[in-house]
Design a protein around this motif. Sequence first.
Motif, PDB file in Angstrom:
ATOM      1  N   LEU A  56      81.776  62.433  39.505  1.00  0.00           N
ATOM      2  CA  LEU A  56      81.426  62.198  38.105  1.00  0.00           C
ATOM      3  C   LEU A  56      80.110  61.424  38.000  1.00  0.00           C
ATOM      4  N   LEU A  57      79.970  60.398  38.843  1.00  0.00           N
ATOM      5  CA  LEU A  57      78.747  59.590  38.817  1.00  0.00           C
ATOM      6  C   LEU A  57      77.545  60.415  39.264  1.00  0.00           C
ATOM      7  N   ALA A  58      77.724  61.212  40.313  1.00  0.00           N
ATOM      8  CA  ALA A  58      76.627  62.038  40.818  1.00  0.00           C
ATOM      9  C   ALA A  58      76.169  63.045  39.769  1.00  0.00           C
ATOM     10  N   ALA A  59      77.123  63.572  38.990  1.00  0.00           N
ATOM     11  CA  ALA A  59      76.796  64.567  37.974  1.00  0.00           C
ATOM     12  C   ALA A  59      76.334  63.942  36.670  1.00  0.00           C
TER      13      ALA A  59
ATOM     14  N   MET B  40      83.294  58.582  54.323  1.00  0.00           N
ATOM     15  CA  MET B  40      82.586  59.849  54.187  1.00  0.00           C
ATOM     16  C   MET B  40      82.917  60.643  52.932  1.00  0.00           C
ATOM     17  N   PRO B  41      84.141  60.549  52.360  1.00  0.00           N
ATOM     18  CA  PRO B  41      84.391  61.307  51.118  1.00  0.00           C
ATOM     19  C   PRO B  41      83.392  61.007  50.004  1.00  0.00           C
ATOM     20  N   VAL B  42      82.827  59.805  49.998  1.00  0.00           N
ATOM     21  CA  VAL B  42      81.799  59.476  49.011  1.00  0.00           C
ATOM     22  C   VAL B  42      80.565  60.350  49.223  1.00  0.00           C
ATOM     23  N   PHE B  43      80.096  60.423  50.458  1.00  0.00           N
ATOM     24  CA  PHE B  43      78.935  61.274  50.762  1.00  0.00           C
ATOM     25  C   PHE B  43      79.257  62.744  50.505  1.00  0.00           C
ATOM     26  N   ILE B  44      80.470  63.148  50.880  1.00  0.00           N
ATOM     27  CA  ILE B  44      80.854  64.551  50.700  1.00  0.00           C
ATOM     28  C   ILE B  44      80.905  64.917  49.218  1.00  0.00           C
TER      29      ILE B  44
ATOM     30  N   GLY C 155      72.588  66.649  48.118  1.00  0.00           N
ATOM     31  CA  GLY C 155      71.977  65.606  48.944  1.00  0.00           C
ATOM     32  C   GLY C 155      72.652  64.273  48.704  1.00  0.00           C
ATOM     33  N   LEU C 156      71.970  63.175  49.046  1.00  0.00           N
ATOM     34  CA  LEU C 156      72.526  61.836  48.890  1.00  0.00           C
ATOM     35  C   LEU C 156      71.549  60.966  48.108  1.00  0.00           C
TER      36      LEU C 156
END
Length: 294
Positions: A30-33, A148-152, A160-161
């Motif tokens: 949600l934050l990434a989007a 890793m689920p955060v990066f995934i 990307g990151l």
Amino acid sequence: MVLGRIGAYVALTKPRVIELLLVTTVPTMLLAAGGFPSLWLVIATLIGGAGAAGASGVLNCYIDRDIDEVMNRTKRRPLVTGEITPRNALIFGLVLGAVSLAWFAVFVNLASALLTAGAIAIYVVGYTMILKRRTPQNIVWGGIAGCMPVFIGWSAVTGGLSWGALALFLVIFFWTPPHYWPLSMKFRRDYAEAGVPMLPVVADDLKVAREMIIYTVAMIICSLALVPLEDMTWVYAVVAAGLGAWFLAQCIGMYRRAADPRRGKLGAMKVFHASITYLTLLFVAVGVDVFLPL
């Protein structure tokens, strides 16, 4: 009979661990989007993440079946009781891992597939095969797999990151020791008999509690760093600071009880459960903050 066998295979995947990993994935997406990503993307990421985490759990059970047989906490796992043979467990774990990676590559993106492969490798090879039986810092560095689920999730949305993703990654990294060491305290004798040098096995309670406080302070700093990095609102800042202060107080309380037993029982499991509450509510705050009109 069939349902019992299915239940045994599910047990090998460590469902409770999967639940906690997925709790961090959705708010991250949600934050990434900056809002709601595609529903299909979220579902696909959760399916792939559950499969990868499950595969890691199965392979961990396969490798550690000698330890599980010794420890009271794990002696009822299917590989120990004989419900599932080691050969079948190994095949199940490898196939589940391969399918989850292929799923990510086909239905999410290649970046997420590669990060998932890294997470499986870190947990199975780095933690289970190399670190767990050799160093008291096993859960510190092996815990990277749980971050890793955060990066995934982030890469699933953006390809990307970012610095924000790194801050969330570090929150979980620093959270892992004060989450897992209290559990290790409760089952200290089990780990000692199994020859696993968890920090609470080789160090006294005072040292463990002191290190938990240090990791918790670092965790709080990383949670607050998310505010400028991702332009979070004051609501998230207040919630993150409040949750951090509350959990830090739990760790300090345990430290004081370790220093002076007259204050009462150590209360390690109370801190363990508090750590789960902290992480869950923090990531809920991350997800909710995205939609606040502030």
